[in-house]
Design an enzyme around this catalytic site. Structure first.
Site, PDB file in Angstrom:
ATOM      1  N   ASN A  45       0.865  -1.177   0.000  1.00  0.00           N
ATOM      2  CA  ASN A  45       0.000   0.000   0.000  1.00  0.00           C
ATOM      3  C   ASN A  45       0.905   1.231   0.000  1.00  0.00           C
ATOM      4  O   ASN A  45       1.480   1.578   1.030  1.00  0.00           O
ATOM      5  CB  ASN A  45      -0.891  -0.033   1.260  1.00  0.00           C
ATOM      6  CG  ASN A  45      -1.750   1.211   1.389  1.00  0.00           C
ATOM      7  OD1 ASN A  45      -1.780   2.057   0.499  1.00  0.00           O
ATOM      8  ND2 ASN A  45      -2.451   1.325   2.509  1.00  0.00           N
ATOM      9  N   TRP A  46       1.022   1.846  -1.162  1.00  0.00           N
ATOM     10  CA  TRP A  46       1.962   2.986  -1.288  1.00  0.00           C
ATOM     11  C   TRP A  46       1.411   4.253  -0.651  1.00  0.00           C
ATOM     12  O   TRP A  46       2.106   5.252  -0.569  1.00  0.00           O
ATOM     13  CB  TRP A  46       2.271   3.240  -2.764  1.00  0.00           C
ATOM     14  CG  TRP A  46       3.028   2.142  -3.451  1.00  0.00           C
ATOM     15  CD1 TRP A  46       3.305   0.887  -2.959  1.00  0.00           C
ATOM     16  CD2 TRP A  46       3.604   2.180  -4.760  1.00  0.00           C
ATOM     17  NE1 TRP A  46       4.020   0.162  -3.883  1.00  0.00           N
ATOM     18  CE2 TRP A  46       4.217   0.926  -5.002  1.00  0.00           C
ATOM     19  CE3 TRP A  46       3.672   3.154  -5.771  1.00  0.00           C
ATOM     20  CZ2 TRP A  46       4.879   0.635  -6.192  1.00  0.00           C
ATOM     21  CZ3 TRP A  46       4.326   2.852  -6.962  1.00  0.00           C
ATOM     22  CH2 TRP A  46       4.926   1.607  -7.162  1.00  0.00           C
ATOM     23  N   LYS A  47       0.147   4.225  -0.255  1.00  0.00           N
ATOM     24  CA  LYS A  47      -0.512   5.405   0.333  1.00  0.00           C
ATOM     25  C   LYS A  47      -0.303   6.617  -0.580  1.00  0.00           C
ATOM     26  O   LYS A  47      -0.295   6.456  -1.798  1.00  0.00           O
ATOM     27  CB  LYS A  47      -0.016   5.622   1.771  1.00  0.00           C
ATOM     28  CG  LYS A  47      -0.197   4.337   2.619  1.00  0.00           C
ATOM     29  CD  LYS A  47      -0.026   4.521   4.086  1.00  0.00           C
ATOM     30  CE  LYS A  47      -0.266   3.189   4.792  1.00  0.00           C
ATOM     31  NZ  LYS A  47      -0.165   3.261   6.237  1.00  0.00           N
ATOM     32  N   HIS A  66      -9.550   1.032   4.803  1.00  0.00           N
ATOM     33  CA  HIS A  66      -8.295   1.223   5.548  1.00  0.00           C
ATOM     34  C   HIS A  66      -8.550   2.152   6.734  1.00  0.00           C
ATOM     35  O   HIS A  66      -9.344   3.092   6.633  1.00  0.00           O
ATOM     36  CB  HIS A  66      -7.232   1.812   4.616  1.00  0.00           C
ATOM     37  CG  HIS A  66      -5.871   1.771   5.215  1.00  0.00           C
ATOM     38  ND1 HIS A  66      -5.446   2.714   6.124  1.00  0.00           N
ATOM     39  CD2 HIS A  66      -4.854   0.882   5.084  1.00  0.00           C
ATOM     40  CE1 HIS A  66      -4.219   2.402   6.513  1.00  0.00           C
ATOM     41  NE2 HIS A  66      -3.832   1.303   5.900  1.00  0.00           N
ATOM     42  N   GLU A  95      -5.369  -5.086  10.489  1.00  0.00           N
ATOM     43  CA  GLU A  95      -4.389  -4.029  10.697  1.00  0.00           C
ATOM     44  C   GLU A  95      -4.685  -3.320  12.017  1.00  0.00           C
ATOM     45  O   GLU A  95      -5.516  -2.398  12.054  1.00  0.00           O
ATOM     46  CB  GLU A  95      -4.451  -3.000   9.553  1.00  0.00           C
ATOM     47  CG  GLU A  95      -4.117  -3.568   8.199  1.00  0.00           C
ATOM     48  CD  GLU A  95      -3.513  -2.507   7.279  1.00  0.00           C
ATOM     49  OE1 GLU A  95      -2.468  -2.789   6.689  1.00  0.00           O
ATOM     50  OE2 GLU A  95      -4.059  -1.399   7.179  1.00  0.00           O
ATOM     51  N   SER A 114       3.484  -2.106  10.420  1.00  0.00           N
ATOM     52  CA  SER A 114       4.935  -2.141  10.653  1.00  0.00           C
ATOM     53  C   SER A 114       5.581  -3.471  10.228  1.00  0.00           C
ATOM     54  O   SER A 114       6.473  -3.975  10.908  1.00  0.00           O
ATOM     55  CB  SER A 114       5.250  -1.822  12.120  1.00  0.00           C
ATOM     56  OG  SER A 114       4.806  -0.507  12.440  1.00  0.00           O
ATOM     57  N   GLY A 137       2.857  -1.070   4.358  1.00  0.00           N
ATOM     58  CA  GLY A 137       2.837   0.356   4.076  1.00  0.00           C
ATOM     59  C   GLY A 137       4.234   0.878   3.806  1.00  0.00           C
ATOM     60  O   GLY A 137       4.787   0.699   2.722  1.00  0.00           O
ATOM     61  N   GLY A 138       4.828   1.487   4.812  1.00  0.00           N
ATOM     62  CA  GLY A 138       6.137   2.148   4.675  1.00  0.00           C
ATOM     63  C   GLY A 138       7.202   1.325   3.963  1.00  0.00           C
ATOM     64  O   GLY A 138       7.898   1.842   3.068  1.00  0.00           O
TER      65      GLY A 138
END
Ligand code: 13P
Length: 254
Positions: free
Chosen positions: A9-11, A95, A167, A213, A234-235
């Site tokens: 998920n590149w947000k 989300h 999540e 994370s 994510g990150g």
């Protein structure tokens, strides 16, 4: 056996050139991998570009949200058919950032899941508790309520493409992941919930991802758990090396 699924998920990250470079590097890194499904969920603005990059690879495309109507006067929204048109096979729905910042509710999530499934998009439906809810011992109660409301009025034959992402809100972007045991406890609950509310065979085939994370190091422990079938990252998904390493480490029995 359920094939592990790793979705990035590149947000709200990456311009066109940055996104093409990232997807190109991920494609190079994961070119010959088998026994794992990889999905990239970049921003809407680069979906078509990424679709072109991932041609002749097994990487799949997903979006980060969708609206429930097919078309019409809904300024700023994107319909399921538009996502299909860009080459999407998956879409993240519900989300926690959308629940928190954009008034997403279990009711709107239910409509979005229905609209996505009707057009043949696989929804990745997100559920998860806040820190306050976890500390109050309400995790299972919260997940139960979210599942119930997000999946109201569906029959098992309606939800065949569904993926669930657990999540925990307190683990997202904090560097503080749920332990494998904490995650497994909730994943097991979710699988049983589907067994009770839909069917045994559906619950056994359902992929339940963990998100919060996830890194190349902790995915190894998480993926060992019986009911953890992959991750929504994510990150660490916006760095080609770390995302590729997560994918490699998620292949069972490595
Ligand atoms: P992080 O991996 O950055 O914690 O984000 C998780 C997430 O929200 C994926 O959807």
């Amino acid at each position: 056996m359920r094939k592990p699924l790793i979705a990035g998920n590149w947000k709200m990250h990456k311009t066109i050139n940055e996104a093409i470079a990232l997807a190109t590097n991920i494609k190079k890194e994961v070119a010959n991998l088998r026994n794992v499904e990889v999905v990239l969920c970049p921003p809407f603005t680069v979906l078509s570009h990424i679709y072109n990059v991932i041609q002749e690879s097994d990487i799949k495309l997903g979006a980060q949200d969708v609206f429930w109507e097919k078309e019409g006067a809904y300024t700023g929204e994107i319909s399921p058919i538009m996502l299909k048109d860009c080459g999407c096979e998956y879409v993240i729905i519900g989300h926690s950032e959308r629940r928190q910042y954009f008034s997403e509710t279990d009711q709107t999530i239910n409509k979005k899941i229905k609209a996505a499934l009707e057009i043949g998009l696989n929804p990745i439906c997100c559920v998860g508790e806040t820190l306050e809810e976890r500390e109050a011992g309400k995790t299972i109660e919260v997940i139960n309520k979210q599942l119930k409301q997000c999946l109201i009025n569906f029959k098992v034959e309606d939800i065949l493409g569904l993926v669930i992402a657990y999540e925990p809100v307190w683990a997202i972007g904090t560097g503080k992941n749920a332990t494998a045991q904490q995650a497994e406890e909730v994943h097991k609950f979710i699988r049983n919930w589907f067994k009770e509310n839909f069917s045994t065979s559906f619950s056994e085939s359902l992929r339940i991802l963990y998100g919060g994370s996830v890194k190349p190091t902790n995915i190894k422990e998480l993926i060992k758990e019986e009911d953890i079938d992959g991750a929504l990252v994510g990150g660490a998904s916006i760095d080609a090396i770390s995302f590729s390493q997560i994918i490699k480490n998620a292949i069972k029995n490595v």
